[in-house]
Scaffold this motif. Structure first.
Motif, PDB file in Angstrom:
ATOM      1  N   THR A 275      -6.476  -2.691  -3.823  1.00  0.00           N
ATOM      2  CA  THR A 275      -6.149  -2.159  -2.494  1.00  0.00           C
ATOM      3  C   THR A 275      -5.435  -0.819  -2.586  1.00  0.00           C
ATOM      4  N   ASP A 276      -4.826  -0.532  -3.748  1.00  0.00           N
ATOM      5  CA  ASP A 276      -4.139   0.757  -3.890  1.00  0.00           C
ATOM      6  C   ASP A 276      -5.043   1.837  -4.486  1.00  0.00           C
ATOM      7  N   ASP A 277      -6.293   1.506  -4.752  1.00  0.00           N
ATOM      8  CA  ASP A 277      -7.238   2.507  -5.247  1.00  0.00           C
ATOM      9  C   ASP A 277      -7.977   3.083  -4.051  1.00  0.00           C
ATOM     10  N   LEU A 278      -7.320   4.036  -3.380  1.00  0.00           N
ATOM     11  CA  LEU A 278      -7.837   4.560  -2.122  1.00  0.00           C
ATOM     12  C   LEU A 278      -9.187   5.236  -2.307  1.00  0.00           C
ATOM     13  N   GLU A 279      -9.352   5.982  -3.398  1.00  0.00           N
ATOM     14  CA  GLU A 279     -10.606   6.682  -3.615  1.00  0.00           C
ATOM     15  C   GLU A 279     -11.770   5.704  -3.771  1.00  0.00           C
ATOM     16  N   ALA A 280     -11.553   4.632  -4.515  1.00  0.00           N
ATOM     17  CA  ALA A 280     -12.612   3.634  -4.694  1.00  0.00           C
ATOM     18  C   ALA A 280     -12.947   2.958  -3.369  1.00  0.00           C
ATOM     19  N   GLN A 281     -11.924   2.671  -2.566  1.00  0.00           N
ATOM     20  CA  GLN A 281     -12.152   2.074  -1.256  1.00  0.00           C
ATOM     21  C   GLN A 281     -12.969   3.011  -0.372  1.00  0.00           C
ATOM     22  N   MET A 282     -12.625   4.294  -0.397  1.00  0.00           N
ATOM     23  CA  MET A 282     -13.330   5.275   0.434  1.00  0.00           C
ATOM     24  C   MET A 282     -14.773   5.444  -0.030  1.00  0.00           C
TER      25      MET A 282
ATOM     26  N   LEU B  15      -8.614   0.179   8.728  1.00  0.00           N
ATOM     27  CA  LEU B  15      -7.297  -0.239   9.190  1.00  0.00           C
ATOM     28  C   LEU B  15      -6.591  -1.087   8.133  1.00  0.00           C
ATOM     29  N   ALA B  16      -7.326  -2.008   7.507  1.00  0.00           N
ATOM     30  CA  ALA B  16      -6.725  -2.877   6.491  1.00  0.00           C
ATOM     31  C   ALA B  16      -6.239  -2.068   5.293  1.00  0.00           C
ATOM     32  N   VAL B  17      -7.040  -1.116   4.846  1.00  0.00           N
ATOM     33  CA  VAL B  17      -6.656  -0.291   3.692  1.00  0.00           C
ATOM     34  C   VAL B  17      -5.465   0.593   4.042  1.00  0.00           C
ATOM     35  N   SER B  18      -5.487   1.192   5.211  1.00  0.00           N
ATOM     36  CA  SER B  18      -4.395   2.073   5.634  1.00  0.00           C
ATOM     37  C   SER B  18      -3.092   1.291   5.779  1.00  0.00           C
ATOM     38  N   TRP B  19      -3.196   0.115   6.359  1.00  0.00           N
ATOM     39  CA  TRP B  19      -2.017  -0.739   6.536  1.00  0.00           C
ATOM     40  C   TRP B  19      -1.422  -1.106   5.175  1.00  0.00           C
ATOM     41  N   ALA B  20      -2.267  -1.547   4.247  1.00  0.00           N
ATOM     42  CA  ALA B  20      -1.785  -1.953   2.923  1.00  0.00           C
ATOM     43  C   ALA B  20      -1.109  -0.785   2.214  1.00  0.00           C
ATOM     44  N   ASP B  21      -1.664   0.403   2.358  1.00  0.00           N
ATOM     45  CA  ASP B  21      -1.112   1.579   1.697  1.00  0.00           C
ATOM     46  C   ASP B  21       0.280   1.902   2.227  1.00  0.00           C
ATOM     47  N   LEU B  22       0.426   1.908   3.534  1.00  0.00           N
ATOM     48  CA  LEU B  22       1.733   2.230   4.131  1.00  0.00           C
ATOM     49  C   LEU B  22       2.747   1.108   3.911  1.00  0.00           C
ATOM     50  N   ALA B  23       2.278  -0.136   3.993  1.00  0.00           N
ATOM     51  CA  ALA B  23       3.191  -1.267   3.817  1.00  0.00           C
ATOM     52  C   ALA B  23       3.768  -1.305   2.411  1.00  0.00           C
ATOM     53  N   ARG B  24       2.973  -0.877   1.417  1.00  0.00           N
ATOM     54  CA  ARG B  24       3.497  -0.817   0.045  1.00  0.00           C
ATOM     55  C   ARG B  24       4.659   0.164  -0.048  1.00  0.00           C
TER      56      ARG B  24
ATOM     57  N   GLY C 187       4.545  -1.376  20.794  1.00  0.00           N
ATOM     58  CA  GLY C 187       5.720  -0.721  21.362  1.00  0.00           C
ATOM     59  C   GLY C 187       7.040  -1.400  21.113  1.00  0.00           C
ATOM     60  N   VAL C 188       7.115  -2.304  20.130  1.00  0.00           N
ATOM     61  CA  VAL C 188       8.383  -2.970  19.818  1.00  0.00           C
ATOM     62  C   VAL C 188       9.295  -2.011  19.067  1.00  0.00           C
ATOM     63  N   ARG C 189      10.539  -1.935  19.497  1.00  0.00           N
ATOM     64  CA  ARG C 189      11.478  -1.074  18.790  1.00  0.00           C
ATOM     65  C   ARG C 189      11.945  -1.730  17.508  1.00  0.00           C
ATOM     66  N   GLY C 190      12.269  -0.894  16.520  1.00  0.00           N
ATOM     67  CA  GLY C 190      12.734  -1.411  15.247  1.00  0.00           C
ATOM     68  C   GLY C 190      12.228  -0.571  14.102  1.00  0.00           C
ATOM     69  N   SER C 191      12.412  -1.090  12.890  1.00  0.00           N
ATOM     70  CA  SER C 191      12.036  -0.357  11.686  1.00  0.00           C
ATOM     71  C   SER C 191      11.262  -1.275  10.748  1.00  0.00           C
ATOM     72  N   THR C 192      10.656  -0.674   9.762  1.00  0.00           N
ATOM     73  CA  THR C 192       9.924  -1.461   8.760  1.00  0.00           C
ATOM     74  C   THR C 192      10.920  -2.164   7.840  1.00  0.00           C
ATOM     75  N   ASP C 193      10.437  -3.176   7.106  1.00  0.00           N
ATOM     76  CA  ASP C 193      11.339  -4.014   6.315  1.00  0.00           C
ATOM     77  C   ASP C 193      11.349  -3.658   4.826  1.00  0.00           C
ATOM     78  N   GLY C 194      10.830  -2.485   4.454  1.00  0.00           N
ATOM     79  CA  GLY C 194      10.816  -2.097   3.055  1.00  0.00           C
ATOM     80  C   GLY C 194      12.053  -1.318   2.654  1.00  0.00           C
ATOM     81  N   GLU C 195      12.152  -1.025   1.357  1.00  0.00           N
ATOM     82  CA  GLU C 195      13.291  -0.256   0.863  1.00  0.00           C
ATOM     83  C   GLU C 195      13.316   1.152   1.447  1.00  0.00           C
ATOM     84  N   ARG C 196      12.137   1.738   1.623  1.00  0.00           N
ATOM     85  CA  ARG C 196      12.043   3.077   2.221  1.00  0.00           C
ATOM     86  C   ARG C 196      11.671   2.921   3.691  1.00  0.00           C
ATOM     87  N   SER C 197      12.561   2.293   4.437  1.00  0.00           N
ATOM     88  CA  SER C 197      12.293   1.926   5.825  1.00  0.00           C
ATOM     89  C   SER C 197      12.098   3.152   6.712  1.00  0.00           C
ATOM     90  N   ILE C 198      11.163   3.037   7.663  1.00  0.00           N
ATOM     91  CA  ILE C 198      10.961   4.079   8.676  1.00  0.00           C
ATOM     92  C   ILE C 198      10.845   3.420  10.034  1.00  0.00           C
TER      93      ILE C 198
END
Length: 962
Positions: free
Chosen positions: A618-625, A669-678, A719-730
């Motif tokens: 899932t982290d091999d974006l080029e292969a996925q594309m 969407l699944a690939v983009s989500w996995a990339d950002l969630a990591r 539209g829920v307010r809040g932040s992501t739950d990772g170490e580099r939260s946004i």
């Protein structure tokens, strides 16, 4: 008590008893008594008789070492399978506890386990796969410990090897090749190895530093001596290093960079074949994986590589010649229908398609055959026959080799050995065994011949079957005319221009030979089409595109039906011809006619895409594309082929093209989500889904996509307010904005197979100046308070395409509320007419009055769409069923049912709409503008214009007066 021989034929029973007596005679009295007790226990007694009579190796080893036989008969060592870790753990324990040198310990360990492996195989306590696995694990354990001991000893003398660039300690990576690499080692095989180390550098000894290369050469030599050297205790494994770069004349070890450069610059096809099973059996797994990643582009081509068939064919011809020369017809590995032919069949598909179908990048042959079924390369019944034959042949190989622990695959010649082998294989006589063997070999040979054997009529010259020179120096327009080319002079010029072009003259020998074989076949194939000159003209760009990748020409030469389909479709559609020249990898789709002319439904599409990306990281974006682009190109080709063949009506064409886009959007969407969630963790949200929805507008929303359509998209989050739950939260809103940006990037980036889709985001609230991903509330407020009439018109065609159904349900409710608002009809009509006039002025240029623009022309597609949109906005308040659908056809159906349009009017508009879209699809496949003669759709235009006048005539008159 004697061993139990009642189940054995008399000659073998006698042999078993004699061997048992010899063992007891060599044992001391205490051992002899214990052996008699151990042999009296069932089922050991019957197994012992079978092992001693059918394996001279077991009989001789037990006679020389009765204590070893007593040891393995005590307890469950022989009766139970071992775990993978047991081999290494037992060897480590033996090295730690026994007061003997490395060589002696390894040889004793090997004897103990080989006795067990052959015993279990001959007594059928283990199946074929366990036997080859255990033999392979035995070899891996011996290699690992031989390396560990050897390197530790050399480090005491020369220091630890250190990488020049990394400064890290270095270790030898042993690549197991062939059957050992796949853990398919037979019971008396040599082992093929390649030695590699990561970096150049020097050892860290202050007194005697040497280069890493020198150090690892010494390590390699020590490993080979520990395993291969013949002593009074025999050997551990014969080691073959000839598969390394440059063979026997090459260096014993190479660093990673040198290996990669060698294979990329000088690697040959047989080395690709050899590396398929390469498996690192020592070293840090991450370092070993880095080496394999660097070699993978050499092993597996990114395109479908049918050129490998010629190479495998050549290798097989060499083996066949050797079989004849040395009289090896009774060799179960190399002979007719032998093990090698099964291997060739599996590895042929690996080399042809492994670069694209990652499931083929496996080492174990039986798993590869199963993958061939999943991919449609081989029918299930063929694989079942190959599997049965392979297991039978491997069992036969073990029965031959386990008899005397010798590396041979020759069937025995003397009667006693034949009887022993038949018994091991479960047959009452040698004749019964030979009959079963012959059946399996015939099955293998038949399937092998269909795949790899030379075509019956392989044309190796430019002169074709009728003596016509269709590519050589003497080709003529007369020859072309004879074949039915009507514009033979022009076609001849095209062929001569190609033949004398720099692209052709610069080809290497192999490429030129393939072209000379292919061109007469192509010229004749085109002559069978309805327009030979046009067909050849359209296929030649593809030929030019693949000159340096002539494996594609081999694909077509090996598959005449595929060449015929290619010519037919290119003749019918320049759009298909252009797609093929741009993306030759799509030639693979022509191998299966039933698949080519079968456009799957959405669920099948989703399943096919899931299978294609399942093995990608899932982290091999080029292969996925890459995978997504191939998926789209191949599926759109199927739709086009099906439409040309008359198998898909216009509604189904658009349905299929829309489904393809939706399935791709889901994966993007699944690939983009996995990339950002990591990177940032997941956003806080209320629903179980992603909290993000993709809505299609325009043709995507209306289920009306064409071959070159872009995607009108709107992204919305919950539209829920809040932040992501990772170490580099946004912040949540930032996460969703980046999610949308990543999706657009994946969709629009141009790669080897082009881009997926052009994306238009201008229909979102506030257009290009608005937020890329508004929340549901923001979207609702905008639609309620700020949106223009034309934006509500666009909302009619809005439809959920991918993402979170919970978010989609909220947005669907907003859409329904907006569409069902009561409106003042006259004002609405003025807005619609004004927008239509503006669109006409902007997009419809003044031109030939004899031409009708299908989309923008008066009485065309857009007029129908605007009438439908007006109807929804005007009457959905009292007829909410109108707000249910987003496609024009079903909305027109509702208008007819609700009596808002007469049934005839609704039917007329529907038919006109379908006629226009069908013509537009056909023009797209012909790469023609969406314009036709005004006479062509005169009746349809009149009906559309009449309905437009009924709805908007008064408004237009008022506008004209104003």
């Amino acid at each position: 008590m004697s061993v139990e021989t009642s189940s054995l034929p008399d000659p073998l029973a006698e042999q078993a008893l004699a061997a048992w007596e010899n063992i007891l005679d060599r044992a001391d009295p205490v051992q002899a008594d214990k052996l008699r007790v151990a042999a009296a226990v069932r089922p050991v007694s019957e197994q012992l008789a079978r092992a001693l009579s059918c394996s001279a190796f077991i009989a001789e080893l037990s006679k020389r070492k009765p204590g070893l036989l007593l040891e393995v008969l005590s307890g469950d060592f022989i009766q139970q399978s071992l775990d993978e870790a047991d081999f290494h753990a037992q060897l480590v324990a033996a090295l730690a506890s026994e007061n003997q040198d490395l060589g002696s310990c390894l040889r004793g360990f090997r004897q103990r386990h080989m006795l067990r492996i052959v015993w279990r195989d001959f007594c059928r306590l283990a199946d074929t796969r366990e036997t080859v696995r255990d033999t392979s694990l035995l070899a891996e354990a011996c290699i690992t410990e031989a390396l560990s001991c050897t390197q530790a000893e050399l480090e005491q003398r020369f220091g630890v090897p250190i990488g020049k660039d990394s400064g890290e300690p270095q270790e030898l990576i042993v690549l197991a090749m062939g059957k050992l690499g796949a853990r398919e080692l037979n019971v008396s095989s040599d082992i093929d190895l390649i030695f590699a180390y990561p970096e150049a550098g020097y050892t860290n000894s202050e007194k005697r530093p040497i280069s890493n290369e020198e150090f690892f050469i010494k390590v390699g030599q020590g490993v080979i001596n520990a395993l291969d050297q013949v002593t009074p205790e025999g050997f551990v494994f014969r080691v073959d290093m000839r598969l390394r770069p440059y063979g026997e004349s090459g260096a014993l070890v190479h660093n990673f960079t040198a290996l990669e450069e060698y294979y990329q610059d000088q690697g040959r096809d047989w080395e690709r074949y050899a590396l398929i099973k390469a498996n690192p059996v020592t070293g840090d797994p991450s370092v070993a994986q880095r080496l394999m990643q660097s070699l993978r582009p050499f092993i597996y081509r990114r395109y479908v590589d049918f050129g490998v068939i010629d190479s495998l064919r050549g290798m097989k011809q060499m083996i066949t010649a050797e079989v004849r020369r040395r009289g090896l017809q009774d060799n179960v590995k190399l002979g007719h229908g032998g093990i090698r032919e099964v291997e060739f069949i599996a590895q042929c598909f690996q080399l042809i398609r492994g670069g694209r179908d990652l499931g083929l990048q496996q080492r174990e042959l039986l798993l590869v055959l199963e993958e061939c079924v999943s991919l449609g390369c081989l029918p299930r019944e063929v694989v079942d026959e190959l599997r049965a034959a392979y297991l039978f042949l491997r069992d036969s190989e073990h029965a031959i080799q386990g008899y005397q622990d010798k590396q041979t695959q020759e069937l025995p010649g003397d009667a006693l050995r034949q009887l022993a082998m038949a018994t091991v294989m479960g047959f009452a006589s040698w004749e019964h065994y030979r009959a079963a063997l012959q059946q399996h070999r015939d099955n293998v040979a038949g399937h092998f011949s269909e795949l790899i054997a030379p075509p019956e009529e392989e044309n190796c010259a430019s002169v074709d079957e009728d003596g016509l020179d269709l590519w050589g120096e003497d080709m003529s327009s007369a020859a072309l005319a004879t074949l039915g080319y009507s514009d033979a002079d022009v076609t001849l010029q095209r062929l001569q221009h190609l033949r004398s072009s720099n692209r052709v003259t610069a080809l290497q020998v192999e490429g030129r030979e393939r072209l000379e074989q292919f061109m007469p076949l192509l010229v004749r194939a085109c002559s069978e089409s309805v327009n030979p000159d046009l067909a050849l003209h359209r296929v030649l760009p593809l030929v030019i595109a693949v000159l340096r990748r002539s494996a594609y020409l081999v694909l077509l030469m090996e598959n005449p039906p595929a060449l015929a389909e290619l010519v037919s479709l290119c003749c019918a559609s320049p759009w298909i011809a252009e797609q093929m020249s741009r993306n030759p990898v799509l030639l693979d789709e022509f191998l299966d006619r039933s698949s080519l002319y079968n456009a799957p439904d959405k669920e099948e599409l989703r399943e096919q895409l899931s299978q294609q990306v399942a093995r990608l990281a899932t982290d091999d974006l080029e292969a996925q594309m890459d995978a997504l682009r191939y998926f789209k190109a191949s599926q759109v080709l199927r739709v086009a082929a099906s439409e040309i063949a008359g198998r898909l009506p216009v509604m189904k064409v658009s349905d299929n093209l829309t489904w393809i886009a939706e399935v791709i959007l889901e994966q993007v969407l699944a690939v983009s989500w996995a990339d950002l969630a990591r990177k940032h963790g997941e956003p806080k949200r209320q629903s179980d889904g992603s909290g993000f929805a993709v809505f299609g507008y325009g043709k995507l929303g209306g289920i009306e996509l064409g071959y070159g359509s872009d995607l009108d998209l709107v992204f919305i989050h919950e539209g829920v307010r809040g932040s992501t739950d990772g170490e580099r939260s946004i912040d949540n809103s930032v996460f969703y904005m980046r999610l949308g940006q990543r999706m657009i990037h994946i969709l629009e980036t141009r790669m080897a197979l082009g881009q997926l889709y052009e994306v238009d985001m201008r229909l979102r609230p506030d257009g290009n100046s608005g937020s890329l991903v508004p929340g549901v509330d923001g979207f609702s407020n905008y639609q309620q308070k700020s949106a223009w009439t034309w934006e509500h018109q666009a909302l009619v065609r809005a439809r959920f395409a991918a993402g979170d159904p919970a978010v989609a349900a909220r947005v669907a409710q907003v859409r329904k509320d907006i569409l069902c608002k009561p409106r003042e009809h006259a004002e609405l009509a003025r807005d619609v007419v004004k927008m239509r006039r503006r669109m006409s002025e902007h997009l419809l240029s003044e031109g030939d009055n004899t031409l009708f623009h299908l989309k923008q022309g008066s009485g065309g597609i857009v007029d129908i769409e605007f009438m439908v949109q007006f109807a929804v906005l005007a009457w959905a308040h009292s007829h909410p069923e109108l707000a249910r659908w987003s496609d024009n056809v079903r909305i027109l159906e509702v208008l007819g049912k609700e009596g808002l349009f007469s049934s005839d009017e609704a039917q007329d508009l529907t038919q006109a709409y379908l006629d226009y879209r069908g013509a537009a699809h056909q023009l797209a496949l012909q790469q023609e503008p969406t314009e036709v003669s005004t006479a062509q759709f005169n009746d349809q235009r009149s009906r559309v214009q009449g309905r437009w006048q009924a709805l908007f005539g008064e408004i237009e008159e008022q506008a004209a007066k104003a």
